[in-house]
Design an enzyme around this catalytic site. Structure first.
Site, mmCIF file in Angstrom:
data_model
loop_
_atom_site.group_PDB
_atom_site.id
_atom_site.type_symbol
_atom_site.label_atom_id
_atom_site.label_comp_id
_atom_site.label_asym_id
_atom_site.label_seq_id
_atom_site.Cartn_x
_atom_site.Cartn_y
_atom_site.Cartn_z
ATOM 1 N N ASP A 271 0.777 -1.258 0.000
ATOM 2 C CA ASP A 271 0.000 0.000 0.000
ATOM 3 C C ASP A 271 0.804 1.302 0.000
ATOM 4 O O ASP A 271 1.781 1.426 0.740
ATOM 5 C CB ASP A 271 -0.855 0.100 1.262
ATOM 6 C CG ASP A 271 -1.602 -1.145 1.605
ATOM 7 O OD1 ASP A 271 -1.585 -2.092 0.829
ATOM 8 O OD2 ASP A 271 -2.203 -1.158 2.682
ATOM 9 N N PHE B 71 2.019 -1.009 10.004
ATOM 10 C CA PHE B 71 1.067 -1.139 8.893
ATOM 11 C C PHE B 71 0.659 0.235 8.360
ATOM 12 O O PHE B 71 1.134 1.261 8.819
ATOM 13 C CB PHE B 71 -0.162 -1.934 9.370
ATOM 14 C CG PHE B 71 0.012 -3.436 9.301
ATOM 15 C CD1 PHE B 71 1.265 -4.023 9.215
ATOM 16 C CD2 PHE B 71 -1.099 -4.284 9.320
ATOM 17 C CE1 PHE B 71 1.415 -5.410 9.149
ATOM 18 C CE2 PHE B 71 -0.965 -5.662 9.255
ATOM 19 C CZ PHE B 71 0.287 -6.222 9.175
ATOM 20 N N SER B 72 -0.276 0.227 7.438
ATOM 21 C CA SER B 72 -0.607 1.442 6.678
ATOM 22 C C SER B 72 -1.115 2.587 7.534
ATOM 23 O O SER B 72 -1.673 2.390 8.606
ATOM 24 C CB SER B 72 -1.661 1.105 5.626
ATOM 25 O OG SER B 72 -1.036 0.393 4.588
ATOM 26 N N ARG C 6 -7.320 -0.931 11.555
ATOM 27 C CA ARG C 6 -6.084 -0.455 10.934
ATOM 28 C C ARG C 6 -6.296 0.615 9.855
ATOM 29 O O ARG C 6 -7.393 0.858 9.412
ATOM 30 C CB ARG C 6 -5.319 -1.627 10.329
ATOM 31 C CG ARG C 6 -6.072 -2.469 9.315
ATOM 32 C CD ARG C 6 -5.190 -3.632 8.846
ATOM 33 N NE ARG C 6 -5.901 -4.521 7.949
ATOM 34 C CZ ARG C 6 -6.605 -5.581 8.337
ATOM 35 N NH1 ARG C 6 -6.713 -5.880 9.622
ATOM 36 N NH2 ARG C 6 -7.214 -6.343 7.447
ATOM 37 N N GLU D 275 -10.473 -2.287 4.476
ATOM 38 C CA GLU D 275 -9.123 -1.774 4.706
ATOM 39 C C GLU D 275 -8.970 -0.390 4.073
ATOM 40 O O GLU D 275 -9.700 -0.007 3.166
ATOM 41 C CB GLU D 275 -8.092 -2.719 4.078
ATOM 42 C CG GLU D 275 -8.159 -4.141 4.622
ATOM 43 C CD GLU D 275 -6.997 -5.007 4.150
ATOM 44 O OE1 GLU D 275 -6.302 -5.566 5.006
ATOM 45 O OE2 GLU D 275 -6.791 -5.126 2.928
HETATM 46 C C1 FRU Z 1 -3.889 -3.617 2.722
HETATM 47 C C2 FRU Z 1 -3.229 -4.023 4.029
HETATM 48 C C3 FRU Z 1 -3.572 -3.009 5.098
HETATM 49 C C4 FRU Z 1 -2.433 -3.194 6.060
HETATM 50 C C5 FRU Z 1 -1.274 -3.486 5.145
HETATM 51 C C6 FRU Z 1 -0.262 -4.439 5.682
HETATM 52 O O1 FRU Z 1 -3.252 -4.039 1.588
HETATM 53 O O2 FRU Z 1 -3.660 -5.318 4.396
HETATM 54 O O3 FRU Z 1 -4.832 -3.165 5.680
HETATM 55 O O4 FRU Z 1 -2.227 -2.052 6.838
HETATM 56 O O5 FRU Z 1 -1.828 -4.014 3.950
HETATM 57 O O6 FRU Z 1 0.871 -4.497 4.887
#
Ligand code: FRU
Length: 497
Positions: free
Chosen positions: A39, A98-99, A167, A223
């Protein structure tokens, strides 16, 4: 203080990137500096440049403990890598950063808000990833994690929420100076929803409400949300996991959804009016947007699809690229997407044909070829009495390979097709969508950049993206008509210094 883990990642990426030549990468799409990218994160304009961070595993071309990679650009096309910004180096994010998103603080410092992941042993003995929201503040290169992290955790979840799926905070500032953020979540039954939080200072956050909920419609966990005003409407973007198709509108697996509606600022209530997929091709996920200083809403996504992202050889030095940044608008209740206007500055060596008519034939046109190109094609019926049956543009073509865009005017269906692109994998290579064409006329803009194709239909009404691994020597383009068509073509090479 920069942790040893981050120092190691920075040293590793600086050394390893030397093994990748510029020709092995896309010319103007951001690819990972080394290893793996997913991402886009922290997309923002800060100190006179666009900053783009990304989910990053420098040590391997497959997903692993997430770091944040970092690049800057002045035109969204020429990218320069900066040292990795975050490493999973704290107890609350030891299993991944993560993101998340970014914004400039009042005092000129740069704030990142991201999801910290830590694996926790459950009463039944299994390990689960607990997700909390964290902050890091810096100067555009080096970031310090806030001592009060995490700033949001399971205590801040509404009843019935799954604490393992919480997240991807997207942060913004309201006109009154207060902060808001939305975060992807789902219920204990894994039904997606977007949660809204507020803060006076960006550090202390309070749960407000559920901004939008799936109610069983689009996949499961939602997400990477984004939310903004555009052309008098409010737009909520999210990337649901585990989608089921609805006719040609959504596709199985990890997809993208755009909800368009209205927003009552006073009660912070979003009312949905329309929904659509964002990209109708194969490779597009987790987009994030910014508002540029001149007021353009620009979106960038990960040009990949999760289901095919684990199939490549571990020896591949890089895997993962972003799509071309797109300018967004809302027209007639639809999200329109077009390549950023900056792309036009890369155009050189234009070749133009008008009113080319052909029937039941496959033709090539002198000078129409290439793998880093911007090409516009307008097609219309060549025979008033009889609508043509099918029109195809083939590109990245040689005797063995091609990728195609097909259009069937009778059904108004378009398709991208990379079955013959050189992939040896038994995965999805074709995807269809309905497009608008009352009388068999269709307008295409096709952007190729070595390992990808992005096709914009009818001035951005539909966008279809795909990656392809075809060798660069396959640079032919041909046009195929079943029935009689007339077309105009203009092609530019995209010249990137
Ligand atoms: C989406 C995701 C997000 C997460 C990240 C982890 O592609 O699953 O929800 O933060 O990738 O790498």
């Amino acid at each position: 203080m920069i942790s040893q883990k981050l120092v190691n990642a920075r040293e590793y990426e600086a050394k390893k990137e030397k093994g990748i030549t510029p020709e092995e990468r896309p010319a103007f799409h951001l690819s990972t500096r080394v290893g793996w990218m997913n991402d886009p994160n922290g997309f923002c304009y800060y100190n006179g440049a666009y900053h783009l961070f990304y989910q990053y595993h420098p040590y391997d071309s497959h997903w692993g403990p997430m770091h944040w990679g970092h690049a800057v650009s002045r035109d969204l096309l020429h990218w320069e890598y900066l040292p990795a910004a975050l490493a999973p180096d704290m107890p609350y994010d030891k299993d991944g950063c993560f993101s998340g998103s970014a914004m400039e603080l009042e005092d000129g410092r740069h704030m990142l808000m991201y999801t910290g992941v830590r694996k926790e042993k459950q009463p039944d003995g299994t390990l689960r990833e607990v997700q909390t929201q964290c902050i890091a503040v810096g100067d555009g290169t080096d970031y310090e994690k806030y001592e009060g992290n995490p700033v949001l955790d399971e205590k801040d979840l509404p009843e019935g929420s799954c604490r393992f799926d919480f997240r991807d905070p997207k942060i913004w500032r309201k006109e009154d100076g207060t902060f808001r953020c939305i975060i992807g979540n789902c219920t204990e039954e894994r039904d997606g929803r977007i949660l809204l939080y507020s803060s006076e200072d960006g550090y202390h956050w309070k749960y407000e409400k559920v901004l939008a909920e799936n109610k069983g419609r689009f996949g499961q966990m939602w997400e990477c949300p984004d939310f903004f005003e555009l052309d008098g409407k409010y737009v909520l973007l999210t990337s649901p996991q585990g989608m089921l198709p609805q006719g040609l509108e959504y596709h199985n697996g990890n997809g993208t959804v755009c909800l368009i509606g209205t927003y009552d600022e006073e009660t912070e209530t979003f009312t949905e009016e329309r929904n659509q997929a964002i990209d109708y091709g194969i490779d597009f996920y987790a987009p994030q947007t910014i508002l540029t200083p001149e007021g353009r809403r620009i979106m960038i996504g990960w040009m990949q699809c999760w289901s095919t992202s684990g199939l490549h050889s571990p020896n591949q030095p890089w895997f993962g690229q972003m799509n071309l940044p797109r300018e967004l608008s809302v027209k007639n209740g639809r999200l329109y997407q077009n390549p950023v206007q900056e792309l036009e500055s890369l155009r050189c060596q234009g070749v133009k044909y008008e009113n080319v008519d052909f029937e039941d034939d496959c033709i090539c046109l002198e000078g129409i070829e290439g793998r880093t190109i911007d090409m516009e094609v307008s097609v219309r019926p060549g025979n008033e009495a009889e609508l043509y049956r099918k029109f195809t543009v083939r590109f990245a073509q040689d005797e063995n390979y091609y990728t195609a865009f097909h259009f069937w005017p009778e059904d108004s269906i378009a398709e991208v097709d990379r079955r013959f692109s050189g992939s040896r994998e038994d995965v999805i290579h074709e995807r269809r969508c309905y497009v608008n064409s009352a009388d068999g006329s269709l307008k295409l803009r096709i952007i190729l950049d070595r390992f990808s194709a992005e096709i914009f239909v009818n001035d951005g009404e539909h966008a279809l993206s795909l990656t392809m691994e075809t060798g660069q020597e396959a640079d032919g383009i041909s046009f195929v008509a079943e029935g009689a068509v007339v077309m105009d073509v203009v092609k530019y090479d995209l010249c990137v210094e």
